[in-house]
Design an enzyme around this catalytic site. Structure first.
Site, short mmCIF file in Angstrom:
data_model
loop_
_atom_site.label_atom_id
_atom_site.label_comp_id
_atom_site.label_asym_id
_atom_site.label_seq_id
_atom_site.Cartn_x
_atom_site.Cartn_y
_atom_site.Cartn_z
N LYS A 199 14.46 -15.24 11.82
CA LYS A 199 14.70 -16.69 11.96
C LYS A 199 15.57 -17.19 10.81
CE LYS A 199 12.44 -21.19 12.34
NZ LYS A 199 11.16 -21.92 12.57
N ILE A 236 0.01 -6.95 12.81
CA ILE A 236 0.06 -8.42 12.82
C ILE A 236 1.03 -8.92 11.76
CG2 ILE A 236 -1.27 -10.55 12.55
CD1 ILE A 236 -1.94 -8.89 15.05
N HIS A 274 24.07 11.91 47.18
CA HIS A 274 24.06 10.46 47.39
C HIS A 274 22.65 9.93 47.69
CE1 HIS A 274 28.34 10.25 47.04
NE2 HIS A 274 28.54 11.05 48.05
N GLY A 308 0.74 -1.25 0.00
CA GLY A 308 0.00 0.00 0.00
C GLY A 308 0.76 1.29 0.00
N ARG A 354 30.20 5.73 31.72
CA ARG A 354 31.62 5.42 31.95
C ARG A 354 31.79 4.23 32.88
NH1 ARG A 354 33.97 10.70 34.23
NH2 ARG A 354 31.81 10.89 34.93
N ARG A 386 -6.11 -5.62 6.72
CA ARG A 386 -5.62 -6.47 7.81
C ARG A 386 -4.83 -7.67 7.27
NH1 ARG A 386 -9.42 -7.22 13.06
NH2 ARG A 386 -9.52 -5.04 13.73
N VAL A 387 -5.16 -8.11 6.06
CA VAL A 387 -4.44 -9.23 5.46
C VAL A 387 -3.78 -8.75 4.17
CG1 VAL A 387 -4.62 -11.54 4.46
CG2 VAL A 387 -6.00 -10.93 6.45
N LYS A 388 -2.45 -8.74 4.17
CA LYS A 388 -1.69 -8.32 2.99
C LYS A 388 -0.56 -9.28 2.68
CE LYS A 388 -1.21 -4.22 4.93
NZ LYS A 388 -0.92 -2.80 5.23
N PHE A 403 7.80 5.70 63.74
CA PHE A 403 7.58 6.22 65.07
C PHE A 403 8.60 7.31 65.38
CE2 PHE A 403 10.98 3.26 65.88
CZ PHE A 403 11.67 3.79 66.95
#
Length: 474
Positions: A138, A127, A275, A36, A212, A65-67, A472
């Protein structure tokens, strides 16, 4: 041994650097496949590209959604080039190998942070993109995978040398898996956004810089910026450093502590941290006045500390602060005169956060322990006047009540055991981090007496003060 690139699939949301990469690929005889918006961007530049739907014979469907979730694409990526059976199956099914996959994902986090509706956020959950990245990663023995424009130049250079090397493809594969893991973490955390302590703790962060060393010189360290569950809360992770040498591990830790403490106050405030503990905190009508009161509490410890303010830093306050050796000054902003004054201190780091963090904002605090993590919600509590009860024979005056509320807000940011003396909206003695709370009280009083002597006063700063404790009272 280099692996040539003959066919590349480009499908990116972030189109930075896309055109130069595509031109270089075409110049080296690489056939381009795209989807697209990416295909349209390339065609507008006169770059030849084949739409994925034309390549696969399967049209985009379900509103896009599905290409790419088809065998003609994933088979071309996942086939092992050194396995004759795999290559025979590609030939049998008319599938062409794909040697480079360049994909970055739908802007899910940006959509969430924009305040978009839940439905709009769901539509930005990618997706096909993660599937392509994971498949190419992979198959890194044969396929190169790119997930950010910063990698493009290396590929362009490799084209002129005959192709990509295994070491580079392995490094890109690692980046690819990290990219999809961070993306999935952001999505999962969004779905669990109403659960303070979710059943699965998913943390994702990007290394901003190598430091460092760590807390000690023999420790390695780096600074990571959180990339999920963090929103846009101002802080050191999104601060802009306008001057000074690089920040150390301890600088960053102290700056964070100072910024979180100064955010507690609505009126002009100054916090000095050393500190990890405040050594002087004050509120006043101006930052300059608050600085004088904060420094008075413990001028010895303030040397080499970190200063945080909750207002735009002005020249008056900057001039006073510049007189003391300081490691870091952090502020929402600084005016031009203040920056000019501080620029004379070349090693002084100045950070501008663009705002003050909300002390009541939700968030998680994470601490590693052997084999796991201790996690708690951020301490967003603030002692209010309505919560106070009088346990003494004499009720406090209104001025003492104001100082008590101030002291308890400071006490929250002092390491236990904590004792904080305060008078007139300024700390007059702080005792921190002792095994015995009695010792914390003694240290606070002793340091107050020292500060009074340094200021030429005959009585301790604590004279007439209120005192807050995080448990306390001794």
């Amino acid at each position: 041994m280099r692996t040539p690139i003959r066919r590349a699939l480009l499908s990116v949301s972030d189109k930075s650097g896309l055109v130069p990469l595509a031109r270089a690929l075409v110049a080296h005889g690489v056939a381009l496949l795209s989807t697209g918006g990416t295909a349209r961007a390339l065609l507008q530049e006169g770059i030849p590209v084949t739409e994925v739907a034309d390549h696969t014979g399967v049209p985009e469907m379900l509103d896009g959604r599905v290409k790419t979730l088809v065998p003609a694409i994933h088979g071309g990526i996942l086939a092992r080039r050194d396995d004759p059976a795999h290559m025979a199956q590609l030939t049998q099914h008319g599938i062409a190998p794909i040697d480079l996959v360049c994909v970055n994902l739908y802007p899910f986090e940006q959509t969430v942070q924009s305040g978009a509706s839940p439905d709009a956020c769901v539509e930005q959950i990618d997706i096909g993109g993660p599937a392509l990245i994971r498949a190419a990663a992979k198959s890194h023995d044969h396929v190169a995978v790119l997930t950010n424009p910063g990698q493009y130049d290396a590929v362009i250079e490799a084209l002129g040398q005959g192709g990509t090397e295994l070491a580079a493809r392995r490094a890109w594969a690692a980046e690819g898996f990290a990219h999809t893991a961070a993306y999935d973490s952001a999505v999962a955390n969004w779905f669990m956004r109403d659960t303070a302590l979710p059943p699965h703790l998913l943390l994702s962060a990007t290394r901003r810089e190598m430091l460092r060393y760590g807390e000690n010189p023999h420790q390695q360290a780096a600074f990571y910026a959180a990339s999920s569950r963090s929103g846009t809360r101002p802080g050191i992770a999104n601060a802009r450093q306008v001057q000074g040498k690089s920040l150390s591990y301890n600088n960053l830790a102290d700056t964070d502590a100072a910024l979180e403490c100064v955010a507690e106050f609505a009126t002009p405030a100054v916090v000095i941290v050393k500190h990890g503990n405040p050594c002087g905190v004050a509120t006043a009508a101006t930052l300059a006045e608050a600085w004088v009161l904060a420094l008075r509490c413990d001028p010895v410890s303030a040397f080499g500390g970190v200063i945080a303010v909750n207002r735009t830093l002005d020249a008056s306050a900057a001039g006073l602060m510049a007189a003391l050796f300081t490691e870091v000054i952090v502020a929402p902003d600084a005016d031009a005169d203040a920056q000019a004054i501080l620029s004379a201190k070349r090693n002084l780091r100045v950070l501008l956060t663009g705002g003050v963090p909300d002390p009541a904002a939700a968030g998680l605090m994470v601490r590693s322990v052997a084999g796991g993590y201790l996690v708690q919600t951020r301490d967003a509590g603030q002692v209010s006047a309505q919560q106070l009860t009088t346990a003494t024979a004499r009720a406090p005056s209104q001025a003492e009540l104001r100082d008590l509320l101030f002291a308890f807000r400071v006490c929250k940011h002092v390491k236990s055991n904590a004792i904080v003396y305060a008078l007139g909206g300024a700390t007059t003695g702080i005792g921190a981090g002792q095994m015995s709370r009695v010792d914390s009280a003694r240290i606070a009083a002793w340091k107050s007496a020292e500060a009074a002597r340094a200021a030429g006063l005959d009585t301790p700063l604590t004279q007439g003060s209120v005192v807050a404790s995080d448990a306390f009272f001794p």
